[in-house]
Design a protein around this motif. Structure first.
Motif, PDB file in Angstrom:
ATOM      1  N   SER A   1       1.301   5.114   5.006  1.00 46.66           N
ATOM      2  CA  SER A   1       1.703   6.343   5.694  1.00 46.66           C
ATOM      3  C   SER A   1       2.663   6.050   6.847  1.00 46.66           C
ATOM      4  O   SER A   1       2.653   4.984   7.429  1.00 46.66           O
ATOM      5  CB  SER A   1       0.475   7.091   6.226  1.00 46.66           C
TER       6      SER A   1
ATOM      7  N   LYS B   1      -3.669   6.550  10.298  1.00 48.90           N
ATOM      8  CA  LYS B   1      -2.632   5.635   9.801  1.00 48.90           C
ATOM      9  C   LYS B   1      -3.069   4.854   8.545  1.00 48.90           C
ATOM     10  O   LYS B   1      -3.089   3.623   8.541  1.00 48.90           O
ATOM     11  CB  LYS B   1      -2.200   4.675  10.901  1.00 48.90           C
TER      12      LYS B   1
ATOM     13  N   GLU C   1       4.061   8.000  10.462  1.00 55.57           N
ATOM     14  CA  GLU C   1       3.764   9.106  11.355  1.00 55.57           C
ATOM     15  C   GLU C   1       4.864  10.154  11.239  1.00 55.57           C
ATOM     16  O   GLU C   1       6.051   9.844  11.258  1.00 55.57           O
ATOM     17  CB  GLU C   1       3.641   8.622  12.795  1.00 55.57           C
TER      18      GLU C   1
ATOM     19  N   ASN D   1      -1.889  11.015  10.846  1.00 55.78           N
ATOM     20  CA  ASN D   1      -1.171  10.349  11.936  1.00 55.78           C
ATOM     21  C   ASN D   1      -2.126   9.551  12.819  1.00 55.78           C
ATOM     22  O   ASN D   1      -1.768   8.483  13.309  1.00 55.78           O
ATOM     23  CB  ASN D   1      -0.403  11.370  12.779  1.00 55.78           C
TER      24      ASN D   1
END
Length: 171
Positions: free
Chosen positions: A138, A134, A140, A131
């Motif tokens: 991806s 990043k 979050e 997260n």
């Protein structure tokens, strides 16, 4: 057996099973180099094809189904040409694994199911890092979302008939 079937028997379809943030993509990238294979990463394809359409898990499921229909002939063709494929799509439930099985069986290719057997605590630690960093492809995700999605996870069994290679980490 025709020449296409013989050629594909030299190719292997590698695919991933593991909880969210277990390290499936990290392992996929390592295997891509190790086997000089073509890597097809679901997260990156989804992000590039549908950059603004996926905002929740239901959206993901909808667009992932579409992507699978697109990917099938491409993966089959690579395998038929004797090119190994790393399929970075989550094979986290029996129906997903069955879908992948139908691909390699239809072209008589070899397969390896790479199972990342990683505890929740380690996955959550890696999720938090992901997260923050990043990486490409991806989204979050919260710990709550992790727990919700992980509740759906079903580890592979020998009864499913796969060549399973168990990893305790992606490294």
């Amino acid at each position: 057996m025709d020449s296409k079937e013989n050629k594909s028997s030299n190719a292997t379809l590698h695919f991933m099973c593991g909880k969210m943030a277990a390290g499936k993509t990290t392992l996929s990238k390592r295997l891509e180099k190790e086997y000089n294979a073509v890597l097809i990463c679901e997260d990156i394809w989804l992000q590039r094809l549908y950059p603004n359409e996926i905002s929740n898990f239901e959206d993901y499921l909808k667009y992932a189904r579409r992507l699978r229909d697109i990917i099938i002939p491409h993966v089959k063709e690579l395998l038929l040409k004797g090119i190994s494929v790393i399929l970075d799509f989550p094979a986290n439930i029996p129906v997903s694994r069955s879908w992948i099985k139908s691909i390699y069986e239809s072209v008589n290719a070899n397969h390896v199911l790479h199972y990342l057997d990683v505890p929740n605590e380690k996955c959550i630690e890696q999720l938090k890092k992901r997260n923050e960093e990043k990486p490409d492809g991806s989204m979050e995700m919260t710990v709550e979302q992790f727990m919700q999605i992980t509740s759906l996870f079903v580890a592979p069994t020998t009864e499913e008939g796969f060549n399973i290679l168990i990893h305790e980490s992606a490294e």
